[in-house]
Design a protein around this motif. Structure first.
Motif, PDB file in Angstrom:
ATOM      1  N   LEU A 286      16.270  15.565  25.430  1.00  0.00           N
ATOM      2  CA  LEU A 286      17.563  15.219  26.022  1.00  0.00           C
ATOM      3  C   LEU A 286      18.344  16.473  26.385  1.00  0.00           C
ATOM      4  N   LYS A 287      18.335  17.461  25.502  1.00  0.00           N
ATOM      5  CA  LYS A 287      19.053  18.706  25.760  1.00  0.00           C
ATOM      6  C   LYS A 287      18.443  19.470  26.928  1.00  0.00           C
ATOM      7  N   ILE A 288      17.105  19.398  27.064  1.00  0.00           N
ATOM      8  CA  ILE A 288      16.435  20.086  28.174  1.00  0.00           C
ATOM      9  C   ILE A 288      16.769  19.415  29.505  1.00  0.00           C
ATOM     10  N   LEU A 289      16.693  18.101  29.519  1.00  0.00           N
ATOM     11  CA  LEU A 289      16.868  17.362  30.772  1.00  0.00           C
ATOM     12  C   LEU A 289      18.310  17.372  31.275  1.00  0.00           C
ATOM     13  N   LYS A 290      19.245  17.703  30.417  1.00  0.00           N
ATOM     14  CA  LYS A 290      20.642  17.702  30.875  1.00  0.00           C
ATOM     15  C   LYS A 290      20.897  18.807  31.894  1.00  0.00           C
ATOM     16  N   TYR A 291      19.981  19.785  31.991  1.00  0.00           N
ATOM     17  CA  TYR A 291      20.113  20.848  32.985  1.00  0.00           C
ATOM     18  C   TYR A 291      19.429  20.487  34.302  1.00  0.00           C
ATOM     19  N   PHE A 292      18.785  19.334  34.374  1.00  0.00           N
ATOM     20  CA  PHE A 292      18.080  18.915  35.575  1.00  0.00           C
ATOM     21  C   PHE A 292      19.046  18.332  36.603  1.00  0.00           C
ATOM     22  N   THR A 293      18.726  18.523  37.878  1.00  0.00           N
ATOM     23  CA  THR A 293      19.465  17.846  38.935  1.00  0.00           C
ATOM     24  C   THR A 293      19.008  16.388  38.997  1.00  0.00           C
ATOM     25  N   THR A 294      19.724  15.587  39.785  1.00  0.00           N
ATOM     26  CA  THR A 294      19.352  14.180  39.929  1.00  0.00           C
ATOM     27  C   THR A 294      17.932  14.053  40.470  1.00  0.00           C
ATOM     28  N   ALA A 295      17.581  14.840  41.473  1.00  0.00           N
ATOM     29  CA  ALA A 295      16.242  14.791  42.058  1.00  0.00           C
ATOM     30  C   ALA A 295      15.186  15.199  41.027  1.00  0.00           C
ATOM     31  N   GLU A 296      15.493  16.192  40.208  1.00  0.00           N
ATOM     32  CA  GLU A 296      14.536  16.643  39.186  1.00  0.00           C
ATOM     33  C   GLU A 296      14.368  15.598  38.090  1.00  0.00           C
ATOM     34  N   LEU A 297      15.428  14.879  37.757  1.00  0.00           N
ATOM     35  CA  LEU A 297      15.316  13.801  36.767  1.00  0.00           C
ATOM     36  C   LEU A 297      14.361  12.712  37.251  1.00  0.00           C
ATOM     37  N   ILE A 298      14.459  12.372  38.531  1.00  0.00           N
ATOM     38  CA  ILE A 298      13.576  11.340  39.079  1.00  0.00           C
ATOM     39  C   ILE A 298      12.125  11.802  39.029  1.00  0.00           C
ATOM     40  N   THR A 299      11.887  13.084  39.330  1.00  0.00           N
ATOM     41  CA  THR A 299      10.530  13.637  39.240  1.00  0.00           C
ATOM     42  C   THR A 299      10.021  13.596  37.808  1.00  0.00           C
ATOM     43  N   ALA A 300      10.888  13.988  36.861  1.00  0.00           N
ATOM     44  CA  ALA A 300      10.493  13.968  35.453  1.00  0.00           C
ATOM     45  C   ALA A 300      10.186  12.554  34.981  1.00  0.00           C
ATOM     46  N   ALA A 301      10.910  11.573  35.495  1.00  0.00           N
ATOM     47  CA  ALA A 301      10.694  10.186  35.087  1.00  0.00           C
ATOM     48  C   ALA A 301       9.317   9.678  35.489  1.00  0.00           C
ATOM     49  N   GLY A 302       8.691  10.327  36.468  1.00  0.00           N
ATOM     50  CA  GLY A 302       7.371   9.893  36.912  1.00  0.00           C
ATOM     51  C   GLY A 302       6.233  10.466  36.101  1.00  0.00           C
ATOM     52  N   ILE A 303       6.533  11.309  35.117  1.00  0.00           N
ATOM     53  CA  ILE A 303       5.461  11.942  34.333  1.00  0.00           C
ATOM     54  C   ILE A 303       4.788  10.945  33.407  1.00  0.00           C
ATOM     55  N   CYS A 304       5.590  10.217  32.659  1.00  0.00           N
ATOM     56  CA  CYS A 304       5.045   9.240  31.714  1.00  0.00           C
ATOM     57  C   CYS A 304       6.158   8.306  31.257  1.00  0.00           C
ATOM     58  N   HIS A 305       5.781   7.304  30.476  1.00  0.00           N
ATOM     59  CA  HIS A 305       6.754   6.312  30.019  1.00  0.00           C
ATOM     60  C   HIS A 305       7.828   6.958  29.142  1.00  0.00           C
ATOM     61  N   TRP A 306       7.435   7.892  28.280  1.00  0.00           N
ATOM     62  CA  TRP A 306       8.399   8.527  27.377  1.00  0.00           C
ATOM     63  C   TRP A 306       9.430   9.340  28.180  1.00  0.00           C
ATOM     64  N   PHE A 307       8.951  10.144  29.138  1.00  0.00           N
ATOM     65  CA  PHE A 307       9.867  10.906  29.980  1.00  0.00           C
ATOM     66  C   PHE A 307      10.788   9.972  30.757  1.00  0.00           C
TER      67      PHE A 307
END
Length: 320
Positions: A33-54
């Motif tokens: 959670l602390k790592i992802l808070k530095y992500f942009t909206t577009a990067e969050l969507i990309t990260a969400a495609g990695i796996c169910h946990w992400f």
């Protein structure tokens, strides 16, 4: 589902299980959670495609209170697809930019009724809307009045937007709310910015008291068609009880305007009059009467004299 699709999905699941053996998958949820808070909206969507946990972590509501789609170019179609795919009750800030996607044409894209409708339905709790480089000129597909935007906004930022300043009958159609029910006016709006929206004129501004009577901040920086007129002064003085931050940099106001503002807008904390060519050092004494002013943004010659006057006033108070 076809056989090929099922086989493809099985391979993806096998690859996902293999990938989850990596070190990052051993991290606790709080760390991710602390790592992802530095992500942009577009990067969050990309990260969400990695796996169910992400995906579970990336779609946490804490990351979606602000949605910023200004970091890369998006067409209107892409923006609408996003708004339809990612509706959020928790979103309070939405930032959209249309100009970067149409840089080759030299003309910003239209802010269409369809796009506006999706903002209404997808983000019912929106409080701050930032729109940059959109065209609000008369067009069958474009919203024709500012009151078509969400009415519960606390902040509205229209930066480098093109809007119809005056229609054929001589009225400022986009900002004029006379033909709209009073309930549609922005009663909760405290921040309004037209920064670098060159079409705006003093007549356009005259409709603001009816449209949004409780402004705390008004930004007209870069609106070079704003000139010193009694209409402009009366409009600004209407906010004598509420206005705290006023940005007039790059407009064509003059000393008389500043004199009138300093007599009535005693609650100002921030005043921007930088690059106002018709404002001279003669207004420094007027500026010194604004006792609640904490930040003055002005040309160097005015600012230096103002600071000297403030220093001299402090020394006199100590002696008393």
């Amino acid at each position: 589902m076809s056989l090929n699709t099922r086989n493809k999905r099985r391979r993806e699941l096998r690859e996902e299980r293999v990938l989850q053996d990596g070190f990052i998958f051993q991290l606790p949820d709080e760390t991710l959670l602390k790592i992802l808070k530095y992500f942009t909206t577009a990067e969050l969507i990309t990260a969400a495609g990695i796996c169910h946990w992400f995906r579970t972590i990336a779609y946490d509501s804490d990351f979606w209170t602000t949605i910023d789609l200004t970091t890369k170019p998006y067409s209107n179609r892409e923006v609408m697809k996003f708004l339809h795919r990612f509706p959020r009750q928790c979103t309070e800030v939405l930032k959209l930019s249309g100009g970067s996607a149409h840089i080759n044409s030299g003309k910003p894209p239209p802010f269409t009724e369809q796009l506006n409708s999706l903002i209404h339905t997808s983000y019912p709790n929106l409080r701050y809307l930032h729109l940059s480089r959109y065209d609000f000129h008369t067009n069958p597909r474009v919203i024709d009045n500012i009151t078509d935007l969400p009415a519960n906004l606390q902040g509205l930022y229209l930066t480098k937007c093109e809007m119809l300043a005056t229609d054929m009958s001589g009225s400022s159609a986009f900002l004029q709310s006379a033909n709209k029910p009073a309930s549609l006016a922005f009663r909760q709006l405290e921040i309004l910015s037209f920064e670098n929206s060159a079409c705006l004129s003093a007549k356009s501004i005259s409709y603001l008291p009816t449209l949004c009577p409780n402004l705390v901040e008004l930004n007209l920086n870069g609106c070079f068609r704003i000139v010193s007129t009694p209409m402009l002064i009366d409009t600004l003085l209407f906010y004598s009880k509420t206005l705290r931050r006023l940005y007039l940099g790059g407009t064509r106001i003059n000393d008389d305007t500043i004199h009138s503002l300093c007599r009535k807008l005693k609650r100002l904390n921030i005043l921007d009059i930088k690059d106002c060519r018709h404002v001279s050092i003669n207004i420094v004494d007027n500026l010194l009467t604004l006792k609640q002013l904490t930040t003055l943004i002005a040309d160097e010659n005015i600012r230096i004299l103002y600071e000297q006057g403030m220093t001299g006033g402090d020394e006199e108070e100590k002696q008393d």
